[in-house]
Write an enzyme that holds these catalytic residues in place. Sequence first.
Site, mmCIF file in Angstrom:
data_model
loop_
_atom_site.group_PDB
_atom_site.id
_atom_site.type_symbol
_atom_site.label_atom_id
_atom_site.label_comp_id
_atom_site.label_asym_id
_atom_site.label_seq_id
_atom_site.Cartn_x
_atom_site.Cartn_y
_atom_site.Cartn_z
ATOM 1 N N TYR A 1 12.841 2.501 31.160
ATOM 2 C CA TYR A 1 13.986 3.674 31.746
ATOM 3 C C TYR A 1 14.660 4.195 30.380
ATOM 4 O O TYR A 1 14.850 5.406 30.129
ATOM 5 C CB TYR A 1 14.921 2.851 32.798
ATOM 6 C CG TYR A 1 14.191 2.568 33.805
ATOM 7 C CD1 TYR A 1 14.294 3.765 35.053
ATOM 8 C CD2 TYR A 1 13.845 1.533 34.040
ATOM 9 C CE1 TYR A 1 13.667 3.343 36.115
ATOM 10 C CE2 TYR A 1 13.303 1.006 35.448
ATOM 11 C CZ TYR A 1 12.979 2.059 36.338
ATOM 12 O OH TYR A 1 12.596 1.691 37.532
ATOM 13 N N ARG B 1 20.147 4.557 33.467
ATOM 14 C CA ARG B 1 20.539 4.244 34.935
ATOM 15 C C ARG B 1 20.127 5.880 35.746
ATOM 16 O O ARG B 1 19.424 6.048 36.890
ATOM 17 C CB ARG B 1 21.903 4.502 35.420
ATOM 18 C CG ARG B 1 22.422 3.129 34.580
ATOM 19 C CD ARG B 1 24.040 2.970 34.844
ATOM 20 N NE ARG B 1 23.756 2.295 36.278
ATOM 21 C CZ ARG B 1 24.779 1.754 36.593
ATOM 22 N NH1 ARG B 1 26.036 1.862 36.123
ATOM 23 N NH2 ARG B 1 24.814 0.932 37.767
ATOM 24 N N ASN C 1 12.553 11.088 43.770
ATOM 25 C CA ASN C 1 11.137 11.236 43.614
ATOM 26 C C ASN C 1 10.262 12.492 44.501
ATOM 27 O O ASN C 1 9.908 12.167 45.656
ATOM 28 C CB ASN C 1 10.411 9.930 44.264
ATOM 29 C CG ASN C 1 9.118 9.955 43.737
ATOM 30 O OD1 ASN C 1 8.318 10.797 43.085
ATOM 31 N ND2 ASN C 1 8.150 8.786 44.085
ATOM 32 N N CYS D 1 5.955 6.882 38.841
ATOM 33 C CA CYS D 1 7.298 6.103 38.670
ATOM 34 C C CYS D 1 6.999 4.767 38.408
ATOM 35 O O CYS D 1 7.869 3.993 38.070
ATOM 36 C CB CYS D 1 8.276 6.514 39.572
ATOM 37 S SG CYS D 1 7.468 6.514 41.312
ATOM 38 N N HIS D 2 5.883 4.357 38.940
ATOM 39 C CA HIS D 2 5.422 2.706 39.053
ATOM 40 C C HIS D 2 5.154 2.484 37.505
ATOM 41 O O HIS D 2 4.941 1.233 37.257
ATOM 42 C CB HIS D 2 4.194 2.631 39.952
ATOM 43 C CG HIS D 2 3.060 3.191 39.560
ATOM 44 N ND1 HIS D 2 2.698 4.473 40.052
ATOM 45 C CD2 HIS D 2 2.222 2.975 38.545
ATOM 46 C CE1 HIS D 2 1.479 4.779 39.446
ATOM 47 N NE2 HIS D 2 1.044 4.110 38.656
ATOM 48 N N GLU E 1 -4.086 0.026 37.233
ATOM 49 C CA GLU E 1 -4.201 0.858 35.838
ATOM 50 C C GLU E 1 -4.927 0.033 34.887
ATOM 51 O O GLU E 1 -5.238 0.341 33.887
ATOM 52 C CB GLU E 1 -2.692 1.291 35.699
ATOM 53 C CG GLU E 1 -2.349 2.316 36.718
ATOM 54 C CD GLU E 1 -2.797 3.591 36.608
ATOM 55 O OE1 GLU E 1 -3.556 4.105 35.723
ATOM 56 O OE2 GLU E 1 -2.950 4.570 37.695
#
Length: 121
Positions: free
Chosen positions: A24, A38, A47, A55-56, A84
């Site tokens: 992040y 944050r 999303n 986002c994963h 992945e």
Amino acid sequence: MTEGFSQAVYRIVSSIPAGRVATYGMVAELAGRPRAARMVGGVLHHNPEPGIIPCHRVVFRDGSVAPGFAFGGPGRQQALLEREGVRFIEGNDRNAGAPGPRVDLNACLWDGRTDATHSQG
DNA sequence: CATCTGACCTCAT
DNA sequence: AATGAGGCCAGAT
């Protein structure tokens, strides 16, 4: 491209190549807010384009992931990342940090430079 | 308008 | 090394 913070996040996160993960804080910095990690989470939470924004592929600085309520189910992200090719460290022995499963940042941490289009060889 | 919270990170003890 | 507290920015009440 007067892209807002969110727009930047989407682009950056979407730029993360498969088999790689970013933190992040990293995304936040690339987005222009090195202290708004944050916010990154908040943006991804919206999303607006599920499926388009991986986002994963975004994880904590420790390598751990969201508590679980994210991505629609506990372990959801873990499964996606494994698909992945990302390696996980379930060795909750002395790796320290969170007891839960973590990502091998030592091998899958995104450099922030490699573009998904080139996908280094 | 003021206050609290949050998919986080960093500093201090 | 591990634990605790603060800060950052925006959204929601």
